[in-house]
Design an enzyme around this catalytic site. Structure first.
Site, mmCIF file in Angstrom:
data_model
loop_
_atom_site.group_PDB
_atom_site.id
_atom_site.type_symbol
_atom_site.label_atom_id
_atom_site.label_comp_id
_atom_site.label_asym_id
_atom_site.label_seq_id
_atom_site.Cartn_x
_atom_site.Cartn_y
_atom_site.Cartn_z
ATOM 1 N N SER A 1 -11.310 -0.886 -0.663
ATOM 2 C CA SER A 1 -10.022 -0.849 0.019
ATOM 3 C C SER A 1 -10.192 -1.192 1.486
ATOM 4 O O SER A 1 -9.274 -1.716 2.118
ATOM 5 C CB SER A 1 -9.403 0.549 -0.092
ATOM 6 O OG SER A 1 -8.781 0.717 -1.325
ATOM 7 N N HIS B 1 -3.580 6.065 3.281
ATOM 8 C CA HIS B 1 -4.353 4.887 2.902
ATOM 9 C C HIS B 1 -3.876 3.607 3.584
ATOM 10 O O HIS B 1 -4.665 2.815 4.095
ATOM 11 C CB HIS B 1 -4.303 4.742 1.380
ATOM 12 C CG HIS B 1 -5.283 3.785 0.800
ATOM 13 N ND1 HIS B 1 -5.024 2.438 0.666
ATOM 14 C CD2 HIS B 1 -6.530 3.965 0.313
ATOM 15 C CE1 HIS B 1 -6.057 1.841 0.102
ATOM 16 N NE2 HIS B 1 -6.990 2.744 -0.119
ATOM 17 N N ASP C 1 0.846 -1.186 0.000
ATOM 18 C CA ASP C 1 0.000 0.000 0.000
ATOM 19 C C ASP C 1 0.891 1.248 0.000
ATOM 20 O O ASP C 1 2.023 1.209 -0.476
ATOM 21 C CB ASP C 1 -0.931 -0.027 1.214
ATOM 22 C CG ASP C 1 -2.301 0.573 0.926
ATOM 23 O OD1 ASP C 1 -2.368 1.805 0.791
ATOM 24 O OD2 ASP C 1 -3.278 -0.182 0.844
ATOM 25 N N ASN D 1 -14.088 0.552 -7.054
ATOM 26 C CA ASN D 1 -15.278 1.316 -6.685
ATOM 27 C C ASN D 1 -15.878 2.058 -7.872
ATOM 28 O O ASN D 1 -15.153 2.728 -8.608
ATOM 29 C CB ASN D 1 -14.925 2.340 -5.599
ATOM 30 C CG ASN D 1 -14.178 1.717 -4.442
ATOM 31 O OD1 ASN D 1 -14.559 0.678 -3.935
ATOM 32 N ND2 ASN D 1 -13.083 2.357 -4.043
#
Length: 473
Positions: free
Chosen positions: A297, A110, A72, A232
């Site tokens: 996520s 994130h 990530d 998404n």
């Protein structure tokens, strides 16, 4: 929670700019350090702990002894809810800190959001708020689970985190592209003992760079469970892209608070394996903060956490069996059986750990080892045990040639035989010439088609972002 749509990045041709975090977050607004009372309310927001059987699963396992790699933007190990959780890290971008613990890229926070949902420990209440919580402490939730009853508790609160920081979403200052970063991160995770790899990132292409093949094959050969986000719609992803489309990867779709398919925080594809909560989530931010957010996520680390619980309870269970447990015990929803919205169904953590599940011979979601020889023309060798059996070619039956019989030379009266000889000779020559022309055309056509296929292999178009809304604490 209503989502605030993020700005969509412009289309870029470079593959280094083409992949983005699966739920790219909106630009964060004003943030405040979370006070103790607010941190406690954060735990109260974690509805998925009860609704999806996670608290019940903790009676059997809390992820002890399992390493989960978070590929990530980097994970802040100083967050109160991640104290002691991060046991190793690296940076594969060339732009982050060597230990992978500083957030980088388009959405630096994130990775910390993802890690807290996966393996957050929570933390103990501050001294100055204990008197205000006497009533709650008479029946404390999660007593004995993690480090305390405040803050975010992850699905696997005793699992260990490995962080590999990547620069995604915007041009990398160091110039290292995703074609290099992703395979380097996967290999590093495997070499450092990861039993589960969480990839809360996606692309808008179902294909992936050929440079990724060997790394995902390496993970498969080392029996690692790989979990990826479906993407998404709010971020521009209608159909799941790589790495979700790589054979053997467990792809996670998103649900709303009511357990229905999310309209914005999910995407659809035939590769969907399971669905998990993706709306009204709460997670930790760098610097000890918290935020409400949405997207696959966030759904992905919930599933990765369940995989860690299973691997902890059944340490000898293969990755294929772990994945099979998760999808076999999922609650069917939508169209009966597997479908492109819910996959095999809705996550059920307690059943995944405790149900009687027949063993499978292979990963039900496929094998990259079997995919490579077919689609890459054998350029990357698959394990011998996975190689398809090649049948021997059977030669076509050809009649035995006959010996020509000599005939007398033609006379002046033998005009017709001569005409016939020349006519048949011309016919045979014409057939041979036509065959040569058709063969040449077929070869030119094949070369042209091959060039198109090669040019398309591994191309990843630009990605849109997702949504995230900060919460003042």
């Amino acid at each position: 929670m209503r989502h605030r749509e993020s700005e969509r990045p412009s289309r870029r041709s470079s593959a280094a700019k083409a992949i983005s975090l699966g739920s790219a977050l909106a630009v964060l607004a004003t943030l405040m350090l979370a006070g103790p009372a607010q941190a406690d309310s954060t735990r109260d927001k974690q509805y998925w702990l009860d609704s999806y059987g996670i608290r019940a699963a903790w009676d059997e396992s809390q992820g002890e002894g399992v390493k989960v790699a978070v590929i990530d933007s980097g994970v802040d190990s100083t967050h109160p809810d991640l104290k002691g959780a991060v046991v190793g890290g690296t940076d594969v971008s060339g732009s982050g800190d060597p230990d992978g613990q500083r957030g980088i890229g388009q959405t630096p926070e994130h990775g910390t959001l993802v890690a807290t949902l996966l393996a957050g420990r929570g933390h103990a209440p501050d001294e100055d708020t204990k008197d205000d919580k006497k009533d709650k402490e008479s029946k404390p939730k999660d007593k004995g689970i993690g480090a305390g009853t405040d803050g975010v508790i992850g699905v696997a609160p005793k699992a260990q985190i490995l962080t590999a920081s990547t620069w995604l979403g915007t041009p990398n200052p160091s110039g290292v592209g995703v074609d290099e970063q992703i395979p380097a991160a996967v290999r590093w995770a495997v070499d450092n003992g990861a039993q589960v790899i969480n990839m809360s990132l996606t692309s808008s292409s179902t294909s992936w760079p050929e440079s990724w093949d060997a790394a995902f094959l390496y993970a498969e050969q080392h029996d690692v469970v790989v979990v990826a986000a479906a993407g998404n719609r709010a971020g521009g992803t209608e159909q799941s892209g790589a790495p979700a489309t790589i054979p053997g990867v467990l792809t996670v779709a998103g649900l709303n608070r009511d357990g229905q398919a999310s309209q914005e925080a999910s995407a659809q594809s035939i590769v969907i394996g399971v669905a998990a909560p993706a709306e009204n989530l709460v997670g930790g931010l760098p610097g000890g903060l918290y935020a409400d957010w949405s997207g696959t996520s966030g759904a992905t680390p919930l599933v990765s956490g369940v995989a860690a619980l299973i691997r902890s309870k059944y340490p000898d269970m293969s990755a294929a069996q772990v994945i099979n447990r998760i999808i076999s015990t999922a609650k069917d929803s939508g169209v009966p059986g597997h479908d492109p919205i819910y996959g095999y169904g809705i996550l059920n953590a307690e059943a995944a750990l405790n149900a009687e599940v027949p063993e499978v011979a292979a990963n039900p979601l496929g094998s990259i080892a079997q995919w490579i020889p077919v689609h890459r023309r054998g350029e990357v060798a698959a394990p011998e045990s996975q190689s398809p059996v090649q049948s021997k070619a059977v030669a076509p039956e050809i009649p035995e040639p006959t010996t020509p019989v000599a005939v007398p030379p033609p006379t002046e009266d033998s005009v017709l035989p001569a005409i016939l000889v020349f006519s048949f000779g011309a016919l045979i020559a014409g057939v041979l010439a036509l065959g040569a022309v058709q063969t040449a055309r077929a070869r030119r056509s094949a070369r042209g088609k091959q060039a198109v296929e090669d040019a398309d292999t591994g191309f990843i178009p630009p990605i849109r972002g997702g949504n995230q809304k900060p919460v003042k604490r």
